[in-house]
Design an enzyme around this catalytic site. Sequence first.
Site, short mmCIF file in Angstrom:
data_model
loop_
_atom_site.label_atom_id
_atom_site.label_comp_id
_atom_site.label_asym_id
_atom_site.label_seq_id
_atom_site.Cartn_x
_atom_site.Cartn_y
_atom_site.Cartn_z
CG HIS A 1 -20.23 37.04 29.56
ND1 HIS A 1 -19.89 37.03 30.88
CD2 HIS A 1 -19.95 35.79 29.09
CE1 HIS A 1 -19.42 35.85 31.22
NE2 HIS A 1 -19.45 35.07 30.15
CB ALA B 1 -27.97 19.25 10.62
NE ARG C 1 -28.91 30.86 2.48
CZ ARG C 1 -29.39 30.21 1.43
NH1 ARG C 1 -30.62 30.46 1.00
NH2 ARG C 1 -28.65 29.31 0.80
#
Length: 201
Positions: free
Chosen positions: A117, A165, A185
Amino acid sequence: MNPISKIIKIYNKIYNRWVLLRQKVSSKGELNIRGRIYIDNKGSIHFGNNVRINSGRNENIIGGGDRTNLIVLTNGLIQIGEGTGMSNVTLVAKKEIVIESKVMIGGSVKIYDNDFHSIHFSKRIKTPDLDINSAPVKVKEGAFIGAHSIILKGVTIGEFSVVGAGSVVTKSIPAGQVWAGNPARFIKNLEEPLLKTKNLF
C-alpha cells in the site's frame, strides 16, 4: 507409511502438478514438493533443478505457517535457483525476487519486494492503490534465512550469509556475515573463508 498417508501423498502430487501447469510455472529439472503449494502467478515463476519445498503444517517439524505461497503480481518475477530448500514460506513479488542456488529458507519466512500500500494516506484510501513502493530482492548463493524472518523490499542477502530466526531485514547484508534482530543488525563475520566454501561445490 499407512494407506491414508499414501493416498494423500498421491493426491498432493497430482494437485501440485495441476497448479504448476495452470499457473504456467517453469522448472529446469526435478521439483520436490511435500504437501500442497499455493501459487498465484500473474508474471513469471522459474525453478532451477532439485528445488525442495515443504508446504503444510505436517511437512515441517516447527510448523511455521499453513503452506508455501508464491504470489507474483502483474509482470513480476520469482526465480529460485537449483538446490534451494524452503518450508512454509510466503514470497510476494511486484517486481522481482531472485533466490540463487543452495539457499536455505526456514519455516514461515516472508519475502516481500513491495509495501503493498502507499505510505500516503490520500493515495492509500483510493481503489486501486497505485502508488506502491517496490524494489527487487535478491538472496545470493548459499545464504541461510532463519525461521519466521521477514525480508523487505530492496534487500540483497550476500553469499553464504546467515539471517537469525525472527529477524526483520530492512537493508542489504554483505557476503559471509551473520545478522539478526528487529531491525536486523550485524552480529559477526563468518570464520569460514568464502573462497574455501565455494570450492565445496
